[in-house]
Design a protein around this motif. Structure first.
Motif, PDB file in Angstrom:
ATOM      1  N   ALA A  77      -4.087  -8.354   1.683  1.00 21.55           N
ATOM      2  CA  ALA A  77      -4.577  -7.768   0.320  1.00 21.55           C
ATOM      3  C   ALA A  77      -3.690  -7.053  -0.542  1.00 21.55           C
ATOM      4  CB  ALA A  77      -5.886  -7.026   0.473  1.00 21.55           C
ATOM      5  N   GLY A  78      -3.526  -6.836  -1.775  1.00 25.18           N
ATOM      6  CA  GLY A  78      -2.545  -6.438  -2.462  1.00 25.18           C
ATOM      7  C   GLY A  78      -2.895  -6.390  -3.782  1.00 25.18           C
ATOM      8  N   PHE A  79      -2.061  -5.137  -4.486  1.00 25.36           N
ATOM      9  CA  PHE A  79      -2.255  -5.216  -6.053  1.00 25.36           C
ATOM     10  C   PHE A  79      -0.956  -5.041  -6.330  1.00 25.36           C
ATOM     11  CE2 PHE A  79      -1.788  -0.575  -6.614  1.00 25.36           C
ATOM     12  CZ  PHE A  79      -1.982  -0.133  -5.308  1.00 25.36           C
ATOM     13  N   VAL A  80      -0.742  -5.367  -7.662  1.00 23.07           N
ATOM     14  CA  VAL A  80       0.546  -5.165  -8.457  1.00 23.07           C
ATOM     15  C   VAL A  80       0.553  -4.204  -9.476  1.00 23.07           C
ATOM     16  CG1 VAL A  80       2.258  -6.448  -9.833  1.00 23.07           C
ATOM     17  CG2 VAL A  80       1.096  -7.621  -7.987  1.00 23.07           C
ATOM     18  N   THR A  81       1.536  -3.184  -9.358  1.00 31.06           N
ATOM     19  CA  THR A  81       1.428  -2.011 -10.331  1.00 31.06           C
ATOM     20  C   THR A  81       1.918  -2.518 -11.580  1.00 31.06           C
ATOM     21  OG1 THR A  81       3.659  -1.135 -10.064  1.00 31.06           O
ATOM     22  CG2 THR A  81       2.020  -0.621  -8.655  1.00 31.06           C
ATOM     23  N   SER A  82       2.110  -1.652 -12.769  1.00 35.10           N
ATOM     24  CA  SER A  82       2.569  -2.123 -14.189  1.00 35.10           C
ATOM     25  C   SER A  82       3.945  -2.093 -14.013  1.00 35.10           C
ATOM     26  CB  SER A  82       2.020  -1.095 -15.185  1.00 35.10           C
ATOM     27  OG  SER A  82       2.102   0.138 -14.884  1.00 35.10           O
ATOM     28  N   LYS A  91       1.485  12.882  -5.196  1.00 32.14           N
ATOM     29  CA  LYS A  91       2.694  12.334  -4.741  1.00 32.14           C
ATOM     30  C   LYS A  91       3.858  12.003  -5.707  1.00 32.14           C
ATOM     31  CE  LYS A  91       2.399  10.659   0.086  1.00 32.14           C
ATOM     32  NZ  LYS A  91       2.615   9.853   0.769  1.00 32.14           N
ATOM     33  N   ASN A  92       5.014  12.163  -5.598  1.00 34.13           N
ATOM     34  CA  ASN A  92       6.182  11.484  -6.426  1.00 34.13           C
ATOM     35  C   ASN A  92       5.799   9.908  -6.282  1.00 34.13           C
ATOM     36  OD1 ASN A  92       8.741  10.320  -7.202  1.00 34.13           O
ATOM     37  ND2 ASN A  92       9.475  12.202  -6.978  1.00 34.13           N
ATOM     38  N   PRO A  93       5.681   9.180  -7.466  1.00 38.92           N
ATOM     39  CA  PRO A  93       5.628   7.788  -7.346  1.00 38.92           C
ATOM     40  C   PRO A  93       6.610   7.136  -6.559  1.00 38.92           C
ATOM     41  CG  PRO A  93       5.335   8.630  -9.825  1.00 38.92           C
ATOM     42  CD  PRO A  93       5.726   9.885  -8.913  1.00 38.92           C
ATOM     43  N   ASN A  94       7.883   7.768  -6.246  1.00 37.17           N
ATOM     44  CA  ASN A  94       8.811   7.179  -5.517  1.00 37.17           C
ATOM     45  C   ASN A  94       8.376   7.082  -4.068  1.00 37.17           C
ATOM     46  OD1 ASN A  94      10.380   6.283  -7.491  1.00 37.17           O
ATOM     47  ND2 ASN A  94      11.298   8.043  -7.777  1.00 37.17           N
ATOM     48  N   ASP A  95       7.615   8.069  -3.778  1.00 31.24           N
ATOM     49  CA  ASP A  95       7.153   8.166  -2.237  1.00 31.24           C
ATOM     50  C   ASP A  95       5.867   7.528  -1.992  1.00 31.24           C
ATOM     51  OD1 ASP A  95       9.539  10.006  -2.299  1.00 31.24           O
ATOM     52  OD2 ASP A  95       8.309  11.745  -2.580  1.00 31.24           O
ATOM     53  N   VAL A  96       5.167   7.093  -2.997  1.00 36.54           N
ATOM     54  CA  VAL A  96       3.882   6.346  -2.695  1.00 36.54           C
ATOM     55  C   VAL A  96       4.149   5.183  -1.968  1.00 36.54           C
ATOM     56  CG1 VAL A  96       1.930   5.059  -3.795  1.00 36.54           C
ATOM     57  CG2 VAL A  96       2.860   7.403  -4.544  1.00 36.54           C
ATOM     58  N   THR A  97       3.115   5.004  -0.840  1.00 37.28           N
ATOM     59  CA  THR A  97       3.420   3.553  -0.093  1.00 37.28           C
ATOM     60  C   THR A  97       1.799   3.186  -0.109  1.00 37.28           C
ATOM     61  OG1 THR A  97       2.671   4.517   2.038  1.00 37.28           O
ATOM     62  CG2 THR A  97       4.946   4.635   1.445  1.00 37.28           C
ATOM     63  N   ILE A  98       1.736   1.921   0.405  1.00 35.04           N
ATOM     64  CA  ILE A  98       0.553   1.273   0.495  1.00 35.04           C
ATOM     65  C   ILE A  98      -0.544   1.946   1.216  1.00 35.04           C
ATOM     66  CG2 ILE A  98       1.088  -0.030   2.663  1.00 35.04           C
ATOM     67  CD1 ILE A  98      -1.395  -1.163  -0.055  1.00 35.04           C
ATOM     68  N   LEU A 116       4.636  -4.736  -5.790  1.00 35.84           N
ATOM     69  CA  LEU A 116       3.541  -5.077  -5.079  1.00 35.84           C
ATOM     70  C   LEU A 116       3.389  -4.326  -4.019  1.00 35.84           C
ATOM     71  CD1 LEU A 116       1.431  -7.653  -3.942  1.00 35.84           C
ATOM     72  CD2 LEU A 116       3.228  -8.347  -2.716  1.00 35.84           C
ATOM     73  N   TYR A 117       2.063  -3.500  -4.021  1.00 38.66           N
ATOM     74  CA  TYR A 117       1.572  -3.108  -2.717  1.00 38.66           C
ATOM     75  C   TYR A 117       0.695  -3.877  -1.853  1.00 38.66           C
ATOM     76  CZ  TYR A 117       3.319   1.493  -4.517  1.00 38.66           C
ATOM     77  OH  TYR A 117       4.216   2.600  -4.802  1.00 38.66           O
ATOM     78  N   ASP A 118       1.142  -4.411  -0.780  1.00 39.84           N
ATOM     79  CA  ASP A 118       0.155  -5.323   0.180  1.00 39.84           C
ATOM     80  C   ASP A 118       0.153  -4.911   1.512  1.00 39.84           C
ATOM     81  OD1 ASP A 118       2.749  -5.754   0.737  1.00 39.84           O
ATOM     82  OD2 ASP A 118       2.784  -8.052   0.649  1.00 39.84           O
TER      83      ASP A 118
END
Lengths: 201, 201, 201, 201, 201, 201
Positions: F93-98, A14-21, F102-104
């Motif tokens: 739960a979540g993680f943080v990209t570089s 996926k395009n990083p901008n379209d990525v979701t949790i 935050l994806y939670d």
């Protein structure tokens, strides 16, 4: 790049901008597999085929449901070693080295065993109730090859001469073995069920 | 450090000052293997077990001798893919994918086939004269696992219930299959002969 | 996905449904290479460039034809170690370590030698008849770099000052060396012939 | 375990309790190398041989001192790609692909160039003052192989026939080239000086 | 293939025929980064994001500018170990192991330190003048994660309960910490500036 | 070889003749961890440190016990990605990209989430009863680094200036944060308990 498509390891990215949790989630890791088959077991891999989020992560999980006395048929994983943890039940389990030595044991709830990459292994539920195990692979795409299916249930059939000479039995025995593994039949359920579903979508 | 011993990948490493050209040589890659066994074939791996010089090089070779109609029994290599080149003879060969699809063909002198890592494959000499093949692995330690030996010739035996349920046949058939693969018997020759020799030294 | 194209390692991947046994076969591994060149040898790599089936398999083969007294010119493989087996003939062979120690030997039929990744090595047919060797790489894309070509036959030329200072000779010697390696000339045949054919398609 | 010794990648590993910050430090990365040699340059690798702290880290550095018009002789690194950054000076630099195409350029202070793994490359100081560069490798043990030394300065010598045929010149030219690269001589300084020091300790 | 696009590791690969020396060059490795921020330091990665030429080469560089007493804030690189060389100045530097042991030291010009992959590390300029360091990674895509930003400057915020419980302080302290790391603020400059520029193009 | 000792990856390897099934088993994967600590959670890694059988297998597991409202404190795994499956309970739960995104999410029983290698992540039990999760790593030695411990609980302390500048708060706040993480205190329990036990043996 507009409509362009990026592929890593042969899978769409996926395009990083379209990525979701949601791209990092898999939601059905406690739906019992159908153990109503000849071996009475069902292994459900959560790998790159079911869960694209593991691409490039190098890890996958599986859960295995066992009916009473159910067998996770002798099989191997071509691309990853496995750690297998018993969550419910008591099982006879083992693997065979390349020197044909069998390491076998009885596993109880809370026991963990390692199955090295590509060695043939199995688990048999020793109890009269359902059993459950979780297992992990150090690969996002470990694969699964059932021994009996690989020899007796291929499409098309392996030439008779290979099997009679390889197993040192006559054609009648080979035919008997093959008859157990038609497409409508059994151990193919173990590990194949999801592939069937996927190919229908 | 005097008498200290350096080990890489679990193998002894010579002191660089003691290394000679002989450490990079293997001298018997044309000694025919003994095909006087039930399957009529003999595969001789030249890997890290016979040839320590390949340690860390990630490559190995094998040659396979076939008696007339001899079979290199269905087997797999747990740690490497294989390229197989026919030097003499005509063979039926194939491998089975993890979807249980058989890719098979007839190979003539000069034909080359790839067997992907850990997939079950075989070759059968179709001719009434000896045949010969060379093959290569992208690993110094590809290993070899014969299917029939892994199931029916293990030490100790795999529990009957696993095999009767796994192959969907009764115990008599399992016993018949096992009887073909005793330690004095057959396909174990294919790939096991060198291990025997080594263990005697 | 209709017309979409999947690429792995920069190479096209077929749709699995379109794959046939032919994708795993290479059919010309006994066609003698043309040794009618200045060095009298011809190495034919069967790697990912000629044989897409090895993609992701991590293994490749080569055969080398030698005219009488023919030389497989000093060269190296940037991305893989090599096992080299003499099939016919007697050869002088060697490789040079990064401490500039030469390990050399005479190889006879059935002898095998390892050439570590990226070290300069060579083989010289010592006999007055043709010789033949098979070799294997632990990479699907080992590459080949001839030393003389890399220095004296580049397009465009390396600056004179680099070569006169690097080899500590005057420009006349450099020019003499270069004149042997024009595009119409010689050692470029070894390993370049197939690239020429490919670029014409 | 008392006196036991642990080795990883063939190198001693300290007991974690004995590790100090000094095991992660290298203290002489600005001591100019001796450029008083025939090529007028000196490359000093800070890799696993000088700096055990990089073991298992997969990274190394080098600095290169150039006398006026000094040359970092054509060479390659068998086990790692390089990024090369000019700190002082102006240089002619290039590398040669396995298709014998030369990619060359003039580098100024602040310019960075990539040299892919195992491809032959060089830098020539174009200025009348000293020059300096830092470079990095994606390997703790990239190695270095000088082309001229590997062919003309080996111990023992490569057989004349290999070199006359390989470079298509007569023995007098080969002897002239060899005479420039005796053990007391030159380009061997580039990359060899530290090895000499180490072997004396 | 006309207009087709080849992607490796999720990055576009040029057609080899269109490749020029410029694809292997990066031209601004001495442009001082902007240290006019709260921490007084600026790290500029030259990795696959700025310099596509390193794709598949497994190596990257960075230079770090320090204002007087400037801090390269505690951070880690998820995908590569680092070698860090002081070019100008004196710094306090350290890293923390997974046993929470701090290895710290004072680095002077010419000193080199290793920071193992994914361990938290930092450097603090101890001088009243600017300082400069070069560093290398054994990865083309090492990444950078600042600790403070990862915890207190995320978008969106991490739930209060996670931070109050994780750091064992009340919400006022958390809010105070967060207020320092708004998008317009500080340490985000270190390693984020280039990403900003890229996202504007 | 008598008393010699073979080491792979810095770990002892048993003589194959002495290996038993017990070398592949770990027997306590359901003993609840002690959650009686400040965060109310306890992660128990079953990796190469507790279970030597996973050496060279590239896979490990962990189970995490949560007290009501317990937190698995923000942490990262330096050498492996993680798949985390909720067995009992509901968690945030979540993680943080570089890029500090935050994806939670909220995870329920049967939900699976991926935490990419070396990115900071956490889970918080949202329920008033105990919760349980199993997770897997694609490494036999993934490691664990708690963020708060790595910054505020190191031995010795990180220099005040690094923390005041890095977190943009004064020394009183730093001291307050440090006081929560003394050796007798808290989050160190998460992942440290087993190390303590091991160091006592």
């Amino acid at each position: 790049m507009g409509s362009s498509v990026v592929v890593v390891n042969g899978r769409l990215c996926k395009n990083p901008n379209d990525v979701t949790i949601n791209d990092f989630l898999y939601k059905r890791f406690n739906v019992p597999g159908d153990t109503n088959n000849a071996q009475g077991a069902n292994a459900t891999l959560v790998d790159i085929n079911q869960f694209p989020g593991v691409n490039t992560q190098g890890v996958a999980m599986v859960w295995v449901d066992f009916a009473p006395y159910g067998l996770n048929t002798p099989h191997l994983h071509p691309r990853g070693s496995e750690i297998f943890a018993v969550v419910e039940g008591t099982m006879y389990a083992g693997f065979v080295t390349s020197s044909y030595k069998l390491y076998d044991t009885i596993l109880k709830k809370g026991d963990v065993i390692v199955f090295p990459q590509s060695l043939i292994h199995f688990q048999l539920n020793l109890g009269k109730t359902d059993a459950l195990a979780y297992a992990s692979f150090g690969s996002q795409n470990p694969g699964r090859v059932n021994v009996a299916d690989s020899v007796f249930a291929t499409t098309p059939h392996i030439l008779d001469n290979v099997l009679t000479k390889g197993f040192q039995v006559d054609e009648m025995v080979i035919e008997q073995l093959r008859s157990q593994f038609s497409a409508e039949n059994i151990s193919v359920n173990t590990g194949r069920s999801i592939l069937k579903l996927l190919s229908q979508t």
